[in-house]
Design a protein around this motif. Sequence first.
Motif, PDB file in Angstrom:
ATOM      1  N   ARG A   2       0.822  -1.201   0.000  1.00 19.95           N
ATOM      2  CA  ARG A   2       0.000   0.000   0.000  1.00 19.95           C
ATOM      3  C   ARG A   2       0.860   1.256   0.000  1.00 19.95           C
ATOM      4  O   ARG A   2       1.967   1.273   0.546  1.00 19.95           O
ATOM      5  N   ARG A   3       0.310   2.300  -0.571  1.00 23.96           N
ATOM      6  CA  ARG A   3       0.997   3.581  -0.681  1.00 23.96           C
ATOM      7  C   ARG A   3       1.433   4.106   0.692  1.00 23.96           C
ATOM      8  O   ARG A   3       2.558   4.584   0.848  1.00 23.96           O
ATOM      9  N   ASP A   4       0.551   4.028   1.687  1.00 23.49           N
ATOM     10  CA  ASP A   4       0.899   4.527   3.016  1.00 23.49           C
ATOM     11  C   ASP A   4       2.068   3.764   3.623  1.00 23.49           C
ATOM     12  O   ASP A   4       2.883   4.350   4.343  1.00 23.49           O
ATOM     13  N   GLU A   5       2.168   2.478   3.355  1.00 25.84           N
ATOM     14  CA  GLU A   5       3.290   1.701   3.881  1.00 25.84           C
ATOM     15  C   GLU A   5       4.610   2.155   3.264  1.00 25.84           C
ATOM     16  O   GLU A   5       5.643   2.177   3.931  1.00 25.84           O
ATOM     17  N   LEU A   6       4.565   2.523   1.994  1.00 23.97           N
ATOM     18  CA  LEU A   6       5.766   3.050   1.346  1.00 23.97           C
ATOM     19  C   LEU A   6       6.133   4.411   1.936  1.00 23.97           C
ATOM     20  O   LEU A   6       7.315   4.696   2.178  1.00 23.97           O
ATOM     21  N   LEU A   7       5.129   5.239   2.178  1.00 25.88           N
ATOM     22  CA  LEU A   7       5.392   6.547   2.789  1.00 25.88           C
ATOM     23  C   LEU A   7       5.927   6.370   4.209  1.00 25.88           C
ATOM     24  O   LEU A   7       6.846   7.091   4.622  1.00 25.88           O
ATOM     25  N   ASP A   8       5.379   5.411   4.946  1.00 23.91           N
ATOM     26  CA  ASP A   8       5.886   5.128   6.288  1.00 23.91           C
ATOM     27  C   ASP A   8       7.355   4.715   6.236  1.00 23.91           C
ATOM     28  O   ASP A   8       8.164   5.144   7.069  1.00 23.91           O
ATOM     29  N   ALA A   9       7.703   3.876   5.284  1.00 28.63           N
ATOM     30  CA  ALA A   9       9.085   3.420   5.144  1.00 28.63           C
ATOM     31  C   ALA A   9      10.008   4.594   4.840  1.00 28.63           C
ATOM     32  O   ALA A   9      11.099   4.705   5.413  1.00 28.63           O
ATOM     33  N   ALA A  10       9.567   5.488   3.957  1.00 21.08           N
ATOM     34  CA  ALA A  10      10.385   6.654   3.613  1.00 21.08           C
ATOM     35  C   ALA A  10      10.559   7.572   4.823  1.00 21.08           C
ATOM     36  O   ALA A  10      11.666   8.047   5.102  1.00 21.08           O
ATOM     37  N   GLU A  11       9.482   7.809   5.549  1.00 16.98           N
ATOM     38  CA  GLU A  11       9.567   8.666   6.735  1.00 16.98           C
ATOM     39  C   GLU A  11      10.465   8.039   7.801  1.00 16.98           C
ATOM     40  O   GLU A  11      11.253   8.728   8.441  1.00 16.98           O
ATOM     41  N   GLY A  12      10.352   6.729   7.982  1.00 17.22           N
ATOM     42  CA  GLY A  12      11.201   6.042   8.947  1.00 17.22           C
ATOM     43  C   GLY A  12      12.672   6.133   8.570  1.00 17.22           C
ATOM     44  O   GLY A  12      13.542   6.336   9.432  1.00 17.22           O
ATOM     45  N   LEU A  13      12.946   5.993   7.304  1.00 16.95           N
ATOM     46  CA  LEU A  13      14.317   6.108   6.811  1.00 16.95           C
ATOM     47  C   LEU A  13      14.856   7.510   7.078  1.00 16.95           C
ATOM     48  O   LEU A  13      15.989   7.670   7.556  1.00 16.95           O
ATOM     49  N   LEU A  14      14.044   8.513   6.788  1.00 17.25           N
ATOM     50  CA  LEU A  14      14.458   9.892   7.056  1.00 17.25           C
ATOM     51  C   LEU A  14      14.732  10.109   8.542  1.00 17.25           C
ATOM     52  O   LEU A  14      15.730  10.720   8.915  1.00 17.25           O
ATOM     53  N   GLN A  15      13.853   9.619   9.361  1.00 16.63           N
ATOM     54  CA  GLN A  15      13.993   9.814  10.801  1.00 16.63           C
ATOM     55  C   GLN A  15      15.234   9.097  11.339  1.00 16.63           C
ATOM     56  O   GLN A  15      15.950   9.644  12.165  1.00 16.63           O
ATOM     57  N   ASP A  16      15.488   7.897  10.864  1.00 16.85           N
ATOM     58  CA  ASP A  16      16.592   7.100  11.393  1.00 16.85           C
ATOM     59  C   ASP A  16      17.950   7.477  10.824  1.00 16.85           C
ATOM     60  O   ASP A  16      18.954   7.419  11.526  1.00 16.85           O
ATOM     61  N   GLN A  17      17.965   7.868   9.532  1.00 15.42           N
ATOM     62  CA  GLN A  17      19.260   8.033   8.863  1.00 15.42           C
ATOM     63  C   GLN A  17      19.473   9.385   8.205  1.00 15.42           C
ATOM     64  O   GLN A  17      20.549   9.650   7.698  1.00 15.42           O
ATOM     65  N   GLY A  18      18.444  10.227   8.140  1.00 20.06           N
ATOM     66  CA  GLY A  18      18.607  11.556   7.557  1.00 20.06           C
ATOM     67  C   GLY A  18      18.339  11.602   6.069  1.00 20.06           C
ATOM     68  O   GLY A  18      18.149  10.570   5.412  1.00 20.06           O
ATOM     69  N   THR A  19      18.349  12.822   5.544  1.00 18.52           N
ATOM     70  CA  THR A  19      17.961  13.041   4.152  1.00 18.52           C
ATOM     71  C   THR A  19      18.906  12.395   3.152  1.00 18.52           C
ATOM     72  O   THR A  19      18.476  11.980   2.081  1.00 18.52           O
ATOM     73  N   GLN A  20      20.194  12.296   3.492  1.00 19.23           N
ATOM     74  CA  GLN A  20      21.145  11.694   2.550  1.00 19.23           C
ATOM     75  C   GLN A  20      20.833  10.228   2.283  1.00 19.23           C
ATOM     76  O   GLN A  20      21.203   9.694   1.245  1.00 19.23           O
ATOM     77  N   ALA A  21      20.127   9.580   3.209  1.00 14.14           N
ATOM     78  CA  ALA A  21      19.805   8.160   3.054  1.00 14.14           C
ATOM     79  C   ALA A  21      18.534   7.921   2.247  1.00 14.14           C
ATOM     80  O   ALA A  21      18.231   6.776   1.906  1.00 14.14           O
ATOM     81  N   LEU A  22      17.814   8.983   1.938  1.00 18.93           N
ATOM     82  CA  LEU A  22      16.546   8.812   1.219  1.00 18.93           C
ATOM     83  C   LEU A  22      16.804   8.581  -0.266  1.00 18.93           C
ATOM     84  O   LEU A  22      16.974   9.517  -1.044  1.00 18.93           O
ATOM     85  N   THR A  23      16.852   7.315  -0.630  1.00 21.97           N
ATOM     86  CA  THR A  23      16.948   6.923  -2.037  1.00 21.97           C
ATOM     87  C   THR A  23      15.802   5.961  -2.306  1.00 21.97           C
ATOM     88  O   THR A  23      15.277   5.329  -1.378  1.00 21.97           O
TER      89      THR A  23
END
Length: 163
Positions: A2-23
């Motif tokens: 689901r779209r929300d699960e993908l958005l959750d994953a992206a937000e979690g990645l940002l929170q845990d590792q910062g913007t440089q990790a968002l790929t």
Amino acid sequence: MRRDELLDAAEGLLQDQGTQALTLAAVAERAGVSKGGLLYHFANKEALVKGMIERLIADFDALIEAQAESTYTRAYVAATFEAVETGRLRRWAVVTGAAGDPELLAPLRGAMDRWMRQGLDDEPDPLTSQVVRLACEGVWEVATHCAAIIDYAAIRARLLALL
């Protein structure tokens, strides 16, 4: 997926590792899907960030709407403090931080304009209501950087007393 699960994953990645990790590859991996599965929902990184921002706006709109208050400003205050005290604030900080392109923040600027203007003509004192809404923005900002210094209950009570 689901779209929300993908958005959750992206937000979690940002929170845990910062913007440089968002790929896209990192988001797909975190979500447990192929990059193609992610691309089905979001054609590129900008679309993903835009999706996160749009969801933040929709969530805050729903939070305002859910408040059982007599005026829009009172609902805005209640929604602000609920968002800050429940940890939704962190989500805002990481997502808006990911939007390196000012155009990606255009929907948020539009929502902010709406939130600052909506219902002002129906308020007993429109100028005071506007000041209270602006003070809420200050609460967001300070809570982002040094949340421990804020007595949320006292600030909320004082803002509501102004109305």
